[in-house]
Design an enzyme around this catalytic site. Structure first.
Site, PDB file in Angstrom:
ATOM      1  N   GLU A 146       0.862  -1.176   0.000  1.00 29.42           N
ATOM      2  CA  GLU A 146       0.000   0.000   0.000  1.00 29.42           C
ATOM      3  C   GLU A 146       0.902   1.231   0.000  1.00 29.42           C
ATOM      4  O   GLU A 146       1.779   1.361   0.855  1.00 29.42           O
ATOM      5  CB  GLU A 146      -0.858   0.053   1.259  1.00 29.42           C
TER       6      GLU A 146
ATOM      7  N   ASP B 122      -4.177   8.634  11.257  1.00 28.32           N
ATOM      8  CA  ASP B 122      -2.818   8.128  11.387  1.00 28.32           C
ATOM      9  C   ASP B 122      -2.186   8.560  12.701  1.00 28.32           C
ATOM     10  O   ASP B 122      -2.415   9.668  13.184  1.00 28.32           O
ATOM     11  CB  ASP B 122      -1.955   8.623  10.215  1.00 28.32           C
TER      12      ASP B 122
END
Length: 276
Positions: free
Chosen positions: A59, A70
């Site tokens: 990815e 994140d």
């Protein structure tokens, strides 16, 4: 323009890679790395290193100025990439060169806003042209995804949605019916980052998700070592590792040391995902 054979090839490569891992009595190892980190060229080298170490699928993160899902490690990497001037063109170049060099399926993981601003039709066409296998879209609601899925389907790109432990069974069925490629199961509520334990929630989420779909179910968020990878591989079709790779690159004294470290970790994880 993507031909029908191009579309079939991209979809089939991703599906075949996941199926091949299963036939070898293991989960697929899926690595996450942000584009443009530490630089665009170094980021491409990092992808080559994790695949050489044993990653099956990669990815590529599209750095975002407000990466709300994140944790601090990936936020730091994104900041470095953005300060280095990374653009969507660089993300697509990373996909192209990484795929050409490794032959592995390469997906883009991105928040929706950059694609919306860039143009859905333009982004899907250019990602397909670069040899990308699809996109993971963690913040795109399924009920608002029709335009994306229309253009992704036109170019043979997988649309990977994220499910979480909080997702109700009815919601899981809606999400998995709209997705393709595989389902990304977030093992824990919260942001990305390594953890001491991936928890029992992940196994229950995989069980519930599998009840709604025949797509492979891959688990991410928290896996950082071979022991955890083996734990997740016992019940998931794929094990997704991101922050652990990024942290090695952040902590390395220089790029060669960082590349060696991520390759070594990929090798350890590749052994860990074997169920036997």
């Amino acid at each position: 323009m993507s031909t029908d054979s191009d579309k079939t090839g991209r979809i089939q490569l991703l599906s075949d890679t996941l199926a091949k891992a299963g036939s070898e009595d293991r989960a697929a190892l899926i690595a996450y790395l942000p584009a443009g980190f530490p630089t665009v060229d170094a980021g491409i080298d990092a992808v080559k290193a994790v695949v050489a170490g044993g990653a099956d699928i990669v990815e590529i993160g599209l750095p975002h100025s407000d990466p709300v899902l994140d944790g601090p490690v990936i936020q730091t990497a994104d900041d470095i990439a953005l300060r280095g001037g990374v653009k969507i063109a660089d993300v697509l170049r990373t996909v192209r060169e990484a795929h050409e060099a490794t032959g592995a399926p390469i997906l883009v993981m991105t928040y929706w806003n950059p694609i919306d601003r860039y143009g859905v039709e333009r982004f899907t066409a250019e990602l397909a042209q670069a040899g990308g296998a699809g996109c993971i879209l963690p913040d795109l609601p399924v009920q608002e995804s029709a335009l994306w899925r229309e253009h992704a389907g036109k170019h043979g790109l997988a649309t990977v949605f994220v499910v979480a432990p909080s997702s109700k069974d009815e919601r899981l069925a809606t999400i998995t019916a709209a997705g393709s490629g595989f389902v990304y199961a977030s093992s824990l509520m919260g942001v990305t980052g390594t953890r001491e334990s991936v928890g029992d929630q992940a196994q229950e989420l995989v069980r519930r998700t599998r009840a709604t779909t025949e797509l492979p179910v891959c688990v991410g968020l928290g896996v950082s070592n071979a022991v955890q990878a083996k734990e997740v591989a016992a019940f998931a079709d794929g094990v997704i590792v991101g922050s652990a790779f990024v942290k090695l690159l952040l902590d390395a004294p220089d790029l060669p040391a960082g590349l060696a470290a991520v390759r070594a970790l990929a090798g350890e994880l590749a052994q860990g995902v074997r169920r036997s």
